[in-house]
Structure formats: structure tokens, C-alpha cells
Design a protein around this motif. Structure first.
Motif, PDB file in Angstrom:
ATOM      1  N   ALA A 124       0.833  -1.204   0.000  1.00  0.00           N
ATOM      2  CA  ALA A 124       0.000   0.000   0.000  1.00  0.00           C
ATOM      3  C   ALA A 124       0.871   1.260   0.000  1.00  0.00           C
ATOM      4  CB  ALA A 124      -0.931  -0.004   1.207  1.00  0.00           C
ATOM      5  N   GLU A 125       1.910   1.259   0.834  1.00  0.00           N
ATOM      6  CA  GLU A 125       2.821   2.401   0.871  1.00  0.00           C
ATOM      7  C   GLU A 125       3.550   2.561  -0.457  1.00  0.00           C
ATOM      8  OE1 GLU A 125       5.365   1.698   4.161  1.00  0.00           O
ATOM      9  OE2 GLU A 125       3.780   1.947   5.665  1.00  0.00           O
ATOM     10  N   ALA A 126       3.941   1.439  -1.064  1.00  0.00           N
ATOM     11  CA  ALA A 126       4.631   1.491  -2.343  1.00  0.00           C
ATOM     12  C   ALA A 126       3.720   2.037  -3.438  1.00  0.00           C
ATOM     13  CB  ALA A 126       5.142   0.104  -2.723  1.00  0.00           C
ATOM     14  N   ALA A 127       2.452   1.661  -3.413  1.00  0.00           N
ATOM     15  CA  ALA A 127       1.502   2.169  -4.414  1.00  0.00           C
ATOM     16  C   ALA A 127       1.332   3.677  -4.281  1.00  0.00           C
ATOM     17  CB  ALA A 127       0.157   1.463  -4.256  1.00  0.00           C
ATOM     18  N   HIS A 128       1.276   4.155  -3.034  1.00  0.00           N
ATOM     19  CA  HIS A 128       1.170   5.601  -2.804  1.00  0.00           C
ATOM     20  C   HIS A 128       2.423   6.315  -3.308  1.00  0.00           C
ATOM     21  CE1 HIS A 128       0.105   9.362  -0.834  1.00  0.00           C
ATOM     22  NE2 HIS A 128       1.319   9.384  -0.305  1.00  0.00           N
ATOM     23  N   GLN A 129       3.587   5.748  -3.018  1.00  0.00           N
ATOM     24  CA  GLN A 129       4.845   6.343  -3.469  1.00  0.00           C
ATOM     25  C   GLN A 129       4.935   6.329  -4.991  1.00  0.00           C
ATOM     26  OE1 GLN A 129       8.796   5.603  -1.452  1.00  0.00           O
ATOM     27  NE2 GLN A 129       9.119   4.408  -3.301  1.00  0.00           N
ATOM     28  N   ALA A 130       4.481   5.243  -5.609  1.00  0.00           N
ATOM     29  CA  ALA A 130       4.529   5.153  -7.070  1.00  0.00           C
ATOM     30  C   ALA A 130       3.667   6.235  -7.716  1.00  0.00           C
ATOM     31  CB  ALA A 130       4.069   3.765  -7.525  1.00  0.00           C
ATOM     32  N   ARG A 131       2.520   6.525  -7.122  1.00  0.00           N
ATOM     33  CA  ARG A 131       1.673   7.598  -7.655  1.00  0.00           C
ATOM     34  C   ARG A 131       2.379   8.944  -7.546  1.00  0.00           C
ATOM     35  NH1 ARG A 131      -2.398   4.442  -5.133  1.00  0.00           N
ATOM     36  NH2 ARG A 131      -2.275   5.712  -3.238  1.00  0.00           N
ATOM     37  N   ASP A 132       3.044   9.179  -6.418  1.00  0.00           N
ATOM     38  CA  ASP A 132       3.786  10.429  -6.253  1.00  0.00           C
ATOM     39  C   ASP A 132       4.911  10.548  -7.286  1.00  0.00           C
ATOM     40  OD1 ASP A 132       2.200  11.162  -4.150  1.00  0.00           O
ATOM     41  OD2 ASP A 132       3.619  10.536  -2.583  1.00  0.00           O
ATOM     42  N   LEU A 133       5.611   9.439  -7.512  1.00  0.00           N
ATOM     43  CA  LEU A 133       6.689   9.454  -8.501  1.00  0.00           C
ATOM     44  C   LEU A 133       6.155   9.697  -9.904  1.00  0.00           C
ATOM     45  CD1 LEU A 133       8.836   6.475  -7.134  1.00  0.00           C
ATOM     46  CD2 LEU A 133       9.530   8.880  -7.211  1.00  0.00           C
ATOM     47  N   GLN A 134       5.011   9.097 -10.216  1.00  0.00           N
ATOM     48  CA  GLN A 134       4.416   9.306 -11.529  1.00  0.00           C
ATOM     49  C   GLN A 134       4.029  10.771 -11.719  1.00  0.00           C
ATOM     50  OE1 GLN A 134       4.083   6.349 -13.688  1.00  0.00           O
ATOM     51  NE2 GLN A 134       4.194   8.102 -15.082  1.00  0.00           N
ATOM     52  N   HIS A 135       3.544  11.408 -10.666  1.00  0.00           N
ATOM     53  CA  HIS A 135       3.217  12.829 -10.737  1.00  0.00           C
ATOM     54  C   HIS A 135       4.468  13.663 -10.945  1.00  0.00           C
ATOM     55  CE1 HIS A 135      -0.692  11.992  -8.283  1.00  0.00           C
ATOM     56  NE2 HIS A 135      -0.873  11.824  -9.587  1.00  0.00           N
ATOM     57  N   ARG A 136       5.588  13.237 -10.346  1.00  0.00           N
ATOM     58  CA  ARG A 136       6.840  13.958 -10.544  1.00  0.00           C
ATOM     59  C   ARG A 136       7.297  13.884 -11.991  1.00  0.00           C
ATOM     60  NH1 ARG A 136      11.764  13.080  -6.890  1.00  0.00           N
ATOM     61  NH2 ARG A 136      12.364  14.895  -8.120  1.00  0.00           N
ATOM     62  N   LEU A 137       7.161  12.716 -12.602  1.00  0.00           N
ATOM     63  CA  LEU A 137       7.533  12.592 -14.005  1.00  0.00           C
ATOM     64  C   LEU A 137       6.701  13.530 -14.870  1.00  0.00           C
ATOM     65  CD1 LEU A 137       8.041   8.734 -14.522  1.00  0.00           C
ATOM     66  CD2 LEU A 137       9.665  10.470 -13.762  1.00  0.00           C
ATOM     67  N   ALA A 138       5.401  13.594 -14.566  1.00  0.00           N
ATOM     68  CA  ALA A 138       4.530  14.498 -15.325  1.00  0.00           C
ATOM     69  C   ALA A 138       4.932  15.950 -15.107  1.00  0.00           C
ATOM     70  CB  ALA A 138       3.075  14.275 -14.909  1.00  0.00           C
ATOM     71  N   ALA A 139       5.292  16.311 -13.862  1.00  0.00           N
ATOM     72  CA  ALA A 139       5.700  17.685 -13.569  1.00  0.00           C
ATOM     73  C   ALA A 139       6.992  18.044 -14.288  1.00  0.00           C
ATOM     74  CB  ALA A 139       5.875  17.870 -12.066  1.00  0.00           C
ATOM     75  N   MET A 140       7.883  17.066 -14.465  1.00  0.00           N
ATOM     76  CA  MET A 140       9.136  17.306 -15.182  1.00  0.00           C
ATOM     77  C   MET A 140       8.959  17.220 -16.693  1.00  0.00           C
ATOM     78  SD  MET A 140      12.130  15.482 -12.895  1.00  0.00           S
ATOM     79  CE  MET A 140      11.374  13.863 -12.787  1.00  0.00           C
ATOM     80  N   ARG A 141       7.732  16.887 -17.108  1.00  0.00           N
ATOM     81  CA  ARG A 141       7.428  16.730 -18.536  1.00  0.00           C
ATOM     82  C   ARG A 141       8.351  15.690 -19.177  1.00  0.00           C
ATOM     83  NH1 ARG A 141       7.711  22.203 -21.367  1.00  0.00           N
ATOM     84  NH2 ARG A 141       9.286  22.687 -19.793  1.00  0.00           N
ATOM     85  N   VAL A 142       8.451  14.548 -18.484  1.00  0.00           N
ATOM     86  CA  VAL A 142       9.263  13.439 -18.949  1.00  0.00           C
ATOM     87  C   VAL A 142       8.368  12.228 -19.148  1.00  0.00           C
ATOM     88  CG1 VAL A 142      11.091  11.816 -18.310  1.00  0.00           C
ATOM     89  CG2 VAL A 142      11.358  14.255 -17.809  1.00  0.00           C
TER      90      VAL A 142
END
Length: 338
Positions: A124-142
Motif C-alpha cells: 500500500a505504501e509502495a503504491a502511494h509512493q509510485a503515484r507520487d513518482l508518476q506525478h513527478r515525471l509528469a511535472a518534469m514533462r518526462v
């Protein structure tokens, strides 16, 4: 145990300035600050320079960042994102989960309920972290994805190495916290370098990393590892303004073959448009690794390129070696190849 990504800043217990601290201070004065909390200042990149860097880095199509659940992971993702952005590459974040294993019990007919519950919490914690990381990729436009890998019956470094074989370049952080964290990161690094067949960029936590670098230092010895490192680093070296090829402890009467190998490397780099300088230096009473770090400090380098594990890993673990020294002591990123 899963540890959320969070940069930690640890103050030294005593007010002592070491040689490595001096190198850090000198290098940091000549680097651009990159805050892992933001998405980087992409709009400040000069367009003409950005286009030139994109051309030189076009061979980097897939970049991987390995998240080991240690401090420094944020910076690894940031630097990998910067490189992916500059190269127009796809970024894959490999989120590693070292799952706790159940102790073997002959009389146990069903799994331990407490362990099953712990697995659920970790996922569950990993899924939450993965969502945060995916948002970071979008913010970096990568463009990219987050892959979560559970290491239950296999060693986490080997699992990470197998997943990284599809990348052109792997980025991993060296945490600045405890010695145990550094040892864990080193285990991942060694597995990636020896088992993935890919070049690995180590980024020290707290560095003001600038990649691609303005100035780079290449450690040269007439070995397969050094030749591979130069080849793997070419996309970054071609984007640099200048590159120093450093030979440490060259014999005073070098054989003709050794001298020819150095000249051949310089000619090879220049044929790729790399502005090179040859530097000979001595390790004196120190070591090859620290001689390279001192040279990088003097030349205000933002990247060191070196072959990794020219000796066996067991030998380096037992008595030390250049790869281990550069990994543990370098205040700037190092690109290793094996």
C-alpha cells in the motif's frame, strides 16, 4: 521495511574540516544548484545550447533511476529526469521493495498472519509512493513509468540489475546518512554495475549536480573497463565544454604501447568533437581514487568517468580499491562502466 523517500541532512558530530569536505566546498562553488523538491528550471535552459545537447545525447533513449528506499532517492529521480528531458529519452523509475522473508518452520502449515499484514502495508505504501513518482515525471514533462519490483526470493540488487538491462543508462543515489545506508546503496550499485551490463551514474546526496557537465574528468588506464567507460560516457562527454583525460602514476619510462593507447584515446574523443586535455598526475602517498578526486577538484569538474571493478569485487571489499573509493568519497557524480 519500506522507507518513504525523504532527503535527510546529517550534521557531523565535530567541527572538523576534512580533505573531502574541502573538495565538496570547491566543487559546489562551481555547480548549479538542483533542488530535488522542484521540477527544475527547464525554461531557463538556453535553447541553442539545449538543441546541441539534445543532438549529442540522442543515443540515450531509455534511462532508469533505481529507488532503493534510502535518502537521496529524490535526487536520483531528479537527475535522471534532467537527463531524460535533455535527451528526449524515456525514464523508468525502478522502485525496489526488499520484502521481509518468513522464517522457515517445519510445523507452520499456514503463512504467518502478521507477515501477510506487513506485506499488505508495504504494498500500500509502495503504491502511494509510485503515484507520487508518476506525478513527478509528469511535472518534469518526462515520458516514463514507475515499476515496482518485489524482492522476496531473490537478492534486491540482482533484481534491479535484471530490470536495468533494458536501459541505456542507470542512475542511483549514494545516501549521506548512516554508514549502513551507504553500505546498502553500495550493494545495489555493485549489483547494477556487475550484472546489468549498463553504465551506472552514482549521484551523491546533497550534490549540486550538473548533468550533462560543463567539465568532466576521465580516468584513463589501458584496460577494457576504462575503454568501456569512455564509450558509455560519450553522450555526456560530447555535450561537455572540456574534458580532462587523467592518467595517474604513469611510469616515467612508459612503454610505447601505453603511450600509444593514450594518444589513441585522445584522438578518438576528438573525432567525436570532444575538447580534450591530457593530464598526468601522481597519487604520491595517497591512492589512485583520491588522486582523481583531487584532480577533479582542481579542475572544477562536474563529472568523473571511470571504469569500475578492474580488480575482483572480493579484492576491493577486502582491501579497498579505486571503484569503492570513488563511490564512497566522491562529492560529484561518477559514471562507472564495467
Amino acid at each position: 521495511m519500506l522507507i518513504c523517500i525523504k532527503a535527510r541532512h546529517v550534521r557531523p558530530p565535530y567541527n572538523v574540516i576534512s580533505d573531502n569536505d574541502k573538495r565538496v566546498a570547491i566543487m559546489n562553488e562551481n555547480m548549479l544548484r538542483q533542488d530535488p523538491a522542484d521540477a527544475l528550471s527547464w525554461h531557463e535552459i538556453d535553447k541553442e545550447k539545449s538543441d546541441a545537447e539534445h543532438t549529442s545525447m540522442a543515443s540515450l533513449c531509455d534511462i532508469a533511476a533505481v529507488v532503493t528506499q534510502l535518502s537521496g532517492d529524490n535526487l536520483a529521480v531528479t537527475v535522471a529526469g534532467l537527463l531524460a528531458r535533455r535527451a528526449g529519452a524515456r525514464l523508468t523509475v525502478l522502485q525496489m521493495l526488499a520484502m521481509p522473508a518468513e522464517v522457515a518452520d517445519t510445523w507452520a502449515l499456514i503463512p504467518d498472519p502478521a507477515l501477510i499484514e506487513r506485506y499488505a502495508e508495504i504494498r500500500a505504501e509502495a503504491a502511494h509512493q509510485a503515484r507520487d513518482l508518476q506525478h513527478r515525471l509528469a511535472a518534469m514533462r518526462v515520458e516514463g513509468e514507475v515499476r515496482t519490483l518485489e524482492a522476496l526470493y531473490s537478492a534486491p540488487p540482482s533484481l534491479a540489475a535484471a530490470a536495468a538491462r533494458r536501459a541505456d543508462l542507470v542512475v542511483i543515489a549514494r545516501p549521506a546518512g548512516s554508514a549502513s545506508d551507504a553500505a546498502t546503496a553500495h550493494a545495489y550499485f555493485a549489483g547494477l554495475l556487475l550484472e546489468s551490463g549498463r553504465p551506472v551514474v552514482m549521484v551523491p546526496e546533497g550534490t549540486k549536480a550538473q548533468l550533462p557537465p560543463r567539465h568532466a574528468v576521465v580516468a584513463w588506464a589501458d584496460t577494457a573497463e576504462s575503454a568501456r567507460a569512455i564509450h558509455d560516457a560519450l553522450p555526456l562527454l560530447e555535450a561537455a565544454e572540456t574534458v580532462d583525460v587523467v592518467v595517474v602514476d604513469a611510469p616515467s619510462h612508459a612503454p610505447e604501447s601505453a603511450a600509444h593507447s593514450v594518444e589513441s584515446v585522445l584522438a578518438h574523443l576528438r573525432s567525436h568533437g570532444v575538447q580534450t586535455h591530457l593530464i598526468h598526475c601522481s597519487s604520491r602517498q595517497s591512492s589512485v581514487g583520491h588522486a582523481l578526486l583531487d584532480q577533479a577538484s582542481r579542475r572544477h569538474a562536474q563529472l568523473i568517468v571511470a571504469g569500475g571493478y578492474g580488480h575482483s569485487r572480493l579484492r576491493e571489499w577486502a582491501i579497498g580499491g579505486t571503484t569503492r573509493e570513488l563511490f564512497l568519497d566522491s562529492p560529484i557524480p561518477v559514471l562507472f562502466s564495467h
